[in-house]
Design a protein around this motif. Sequence first.
Motif, PDB file in Angstrom:
ATOM      1  N   SER A   1       4.451  -2.181  -0.126  1.00 26.01           N
ATOM      2  CA  SER A   1       5.892  -2.182   0.113  1.00 26.01           C
ATOM      3  C   SER A   1       6.173  -2.491   1.572  1.00 26.01           C
ATOM      4  O   SER A   1       5.295  -2.418   2.424  1.00 26.01           O
ATOM      5  CB  SER A   1       6.518  -0.827  -0.264  1.00 26.01           C
ATOM      6  OG  SER A   1       6.050   0.191   0.609  1.00 26.01           O
ATOM      7  N   VAL A   2       7.421  -2.845   1.839  1.00 24.57           N
ATOM      8  CA  VAL A   2       7.888  -3.100   3.205  1.00 24.57           C
ATOM      9  C   VAL A   2       9.147  -2.281   3.417  1.00 24.57           C
ATOM     10  O   VAL A   2      10.072  -2.349   2.607  1.00 24.57           O
ATOM     11  CB  VAL A   2       8.188  -4.593   3.443  1.00 24.57           C
ATOM     12  CG1 VAL A   2       8.581  -4.823   4.896  1.00 24.57           C
ATOM     13  CG2 VAL A   2       6.999  -5.454   3.067  1.00 24.57           C
TER      14      VAL A   2
ATOM     15  N   ASN B   1       7.828  -7.598  -8.392  1.00 19.96           N
ATOM     16  CA  ASN B   1       8.441  -7.283  -7.096  1.00 19.96           C
ATOM     17  C   ASN B   1       9.944  -7.100  -7.233  1.00 19.96           C
ATOM     18  O   ASN B   1      10.596  -7.777  -8.035  1.00 19.96           O
ATOM     19  CB  ASN B   1       8.191  -8.410  -6.075  1.00 19.96           C
ATOM     20  CG  ASN B   1       6.730  -8.707  -5.870  1.00 19.96           C
ATOM     21  OD1 ASN B   1       6.137  -9.466  -6.625  1.00 19.96           O
ATOM     22  ND2 ASN B   1       6.138  -8.097  -4.870  1.00 19.96           N
TER      23      ASN B   1
ATOM     24  N   ALA C   1       0.052  -7.329   9.801  1.00 18.88           N
ATOM     25  CA  ALA C   1      -0.119  -6.017   9.176  1.00 18.88           C
ATOM     26  C   ALA C   1      -1.359  -6.002   8.294  1.00 18.88           C
ATOM     27  O   ALA C   1      -2.114  -5.019   8.263  1.00 18.88           O
ATOM     28  CB  ALA C   1       1.124  -5.654   8.358  1.00 18.88           C
ATOM     29  N   GLY C   2      -1.605  -7.102   7.586  1.00 17.05           N
ATOM     30  CA  GLY C   2      -2.791  -7.194   6.729  1.00 17.05           C
ATOM     31  C   GLY C   2      -4.077  -7.166   7.526  1.00 17.05           C
ATOM     32  O   GLY C   2      -5.072  -6.566   7.092  1.00 17.05           O
TER      33      GLY C   2
ATOM     34  N   THR D   1      -0.406  -5.700   0.000  1.00 14.44           N
ATOM     35  CA  THR D   1       0.862  -5.114   0.438  1.00 14.44           C
ATOM     36  C   THR D   1       1.484  -4.350  -0.721  1.00 14.44           C
ATOM     37  O   THR D   1       1.660  -4.890  -1.814  1.00 14.44           O
ATOM     38  CB  THR D   1       1.841  -6.213   0.904  1.00 14.44           C
ATOM     39  OG1 THR D   1       1.183  -7.082   1.810  1.00 14.44           O
ATOM     40  CG2 THR D   1       3.062  -5.600   1.571  1.00 14.44           C
TER      41      THR D   1
ATOM     42  N   ASP E   1       3.621  -9.913   7.918  1.00 15.38           N
ATOM     43  CA  ASP E   1       2.735  -9.456   6.842  1.00 15.38           C
ATOM     44  C   ASP E   1       1.290  -9.814   7.143  1.00 15.38           C
ATOM     45  O   ASP E   1       0.362  -9.052   6.851  1.00 15.38           O
ATOM     46  CB  ASP E   1       3.183 -10.065   5.517  1.00 15.38           C
ATOM     47  CG  ASP E   1       2.509  -9.427   4.318  1.00 15.38           C
ATOM     48  OD1 ASP E   1       2.185  -8.220   4.387  1.00 15.38           O
ATOM     49  OD2 ASP E   1       2.308 -10.125   3.313  1.00 15.38           O
ATOM     50  N   GLU E   2       1.064 -10.988   7.742  1.00 17.50           N
ATOM     51  CA  GLU E   2      -0.295 -11.402   8.099  1.00 17.50           C
ATOM     52  C   GLU E   2      -0.908 -10.447   9.122  1.00 17.50           C
ATOM     53  O   GLU E   2      -2.065 -10.026   8.989  1.00 17.50           O
ATOM     54  CB  GLU E   2      -0.276 -12.825   8.666  1.00 17.50           C
ATOM     55  CG  GLU E   2      -0.095 -13.901   7.609  1.00 17.50           C
ATOM     56  CD  GLU E   2      -0.111 -15.296   8.213  1.00 17.50           C
ATOM     57  OE1 GLU E   2      -0.338 -15.410   9.433  1.00 17.50           O
ATOM     58  OE2 GLU E   2       0.103 -16.270   7.462  1.00 17.50           O
TER      59      GLU E   2
ATOM     60  N   PHE F   1       5.047  -1.681   7.203  1.00 17.25           N
ATOM     61  CA  PHE F   1       4.400  -2.209   6.009  1.00 17.25           C
ATOM     62  C   PHE F   1       3.465  -1.147   5.445  1.00 17.25           C
ATOM     63  O   PHE F   1       2.735  -0.499   6.200  1.00 17.25           O
ATOM     64  CB  PHE F   1       3.580  -3.458   6.342  1.00 17.25           C
ATOM     65  CG  PHE F   1       4.407  -4.687   6.619  1.00 17.25           C
ATOM     66  CD1 PHE F   1       4.463  -5.716   5.695  1.00 17.25           C
ATOM     67  CD2 PHE F   1       5.111  -4.809   7.804  1.00 17.25           C
ATOM     68  CE1 PHE F   1       5.214  -6.863   5.954  1.00 17.25           C
ATOM     69  CE2 PHE F   1       5.872  -5.935   8.076  1.00 17.25           C
ATOM     70  CZ  PHE F   1       5.922  -6.964   7.148  1.00 17.25           C
TER      71      PHE F   1
ATOM     72  N   MET G   1       8.849 -12.958   8.327  1.00 16.15           N
ATOM     73  CA  MET G   1       8.281 -11.952   7.425  1.00 16.15           C
ATOM     74  C   MET G   1       6.819 -12.255   7.117  1.00 16.15           C
ATOM     75  O   MET G   1       5.978 -11.356   7.092  1.00 16.15           O
ATOM     76  CB  MET G   1       9.072 -11.909   6.116  1.00 16.15           C
ATOM     77  CG  MET G   1      10.494 -11.411   6.240  1.00 16.15           C
ATOM     78  SD  MET G   1      11.314 -11.431   4.615  1.00 16.15           S
ATOM     79  CE  MET G   1      13.027 -11.263   5.094  1.00 16.15           C
ATOM     80  N   LYS G   2       6.516 -13.536   6.879  1.00 15.37           N
ATOM     81  CA  LYS G   2       5.139 -13.930   6.547  1.00 15.37           C
ATOM     82  C   LYS G   2       4.196 -13.626   7.709  1.00 15.37           C
ATOM     83  O   LYS G   2       3.093 -13.093   7.510  1.00 15.37           O
ATOM     84  CB  LYS G   2       5.094 -15.420   6.196  1.00 15.37           C
ATOM     85  CG  LYS G   2       3.714 -15.930   5.799  1.00 15.37           C
ATOM     86  CD  LYS G   2       3.766 -17.400   5.400  1.00 15.37           C
ATOM     87  CE  LYS G   2       2.397 -17.888   4.918  1.00 15.37           C
ATOM     88  NZ  LYS G   2       1.380 -17.860   5.991  1.00 15.37           N
TER      89      LYS G   2
ATOM     90  N   TYR H   1       0.247  -0.573   2.879  1.00 11.74           N
ATOM     91  CA  TYR H   1      -0.841  -1.278   2.195  1.00 11.74           C
ATOM     92  C   TYR H   1      -1.672  -0.279   1.393  1.00 11.74           C
ATOM     93  O   TYR H   1      -1.752   0.909   1.738  1.00 11.74           O
ATOM     94  CB  TYR H   1      -1.759  -1.970   3.206  1.00 11.74           C
ATOM     95  CG  TYR H   1      -1.263  -3.320   3.660  1.00 11.74           C
ATOM     96  CD1 TYR H   1      -1.839  -4.487   3.171  1.00 11.74           C
ATOM     97  CD2 TYR H   1      -0.229  -3.430   4.574  1.00 11.74           C
ATOM     98  CE1 TYR H   1      -1.401  -5.736   3.590  1.00 11.74           C
ATOM     99  CE2 TYR H   1       0.224  -4.666   4.991  1.00 11.74           C
ATOM    100  CZ  TYR H   1      -0.367  -5.811   4.497  1.00 11.74           C
ATOM    101  OH  TYR H   1       0.085  -7.042   4.907  1.00 11.74           O
TER     102      TYR H   1
END
Length: 276
Positions: A164-165, A41, A148-149, A162, A145-146, A220, A141-142, A222
């Motif tokens: 990229s952001v 990363n 978005a996932g 993931t 990301d959750e 985000f 951020m976490k 994926y």
Amino acid sequence: MSIGDVAHVSAEITYTSKHSVEVQVNVMAENILKGAKRLTNRATLWYVALSLENVDKVVEVPSIQYTSPEQQEEGKKRYEAQKLDRLETKQRSEDIILPVISVDRQSKEPYTVGYSQSSLIHLVGPSDCALHKFVQGGVTMKLMDEVAGIVAARHCKTNIVTASVDAINFHQKIQKGSVITVSGRMTFTSNKSMEIEVFVDIDHVMESPKGKTPAATAFFTYVSLDKEGKALPIPMLKTETEDEKRRFEEGRNRYLHTKAKRMAQVQKGHCLPIHE
């Protein structure tokens, strides 16, 4: 990065403006059985300096010493680019996603924006906060990301990761005791990647007249992988409204721009290749 790898995280300040600091971070994964290391990363983070006595007061940042005028000039270009991006993102933040906590997905057509759109409500507690009882950026951020996932998994129903952001921009500080709503929606799909737009809104529960205010936004990207880690095709997003079609085209432009940028970085050895 896999279970059992040892992570080596390094960070250094690479540019300072009058009130902000650029920090570049690299993450290496070490296979302790084989002794091999690989870059997993890379990220660039921007911080603003605030007074310890008054968190609403921005203070000046001490300048760093650059190894060359070229290094300083390159940093200045990155600073101007992220500043412009923040202005554009702030304008987009008015485009609010209505929270969707419970949806009858049987009534929605698969692969549409409405089918995969998701939201999460979170009460900010002490463990989420750092100095002055404000939420740490990594916590936000976490959560983003959750969400978005979840959107990505609902769209393709496979294993997703993931890739990229695209610049998480923070617009407001989030205080302890606030209720935040994190909402995500699919905006674009290519052959082997998908883009999800995520919004974070603050609900001032104890100050109801204020209503909700935007706190953070990001895109985000994926990818979907099989058991061997190879990229799988992504079902095409079905757009139904003019706004969804507009966002799809905007996503396509970001995708092409990012792809060209990543290819240039891969050739220089500064970036990881992405499944496309």
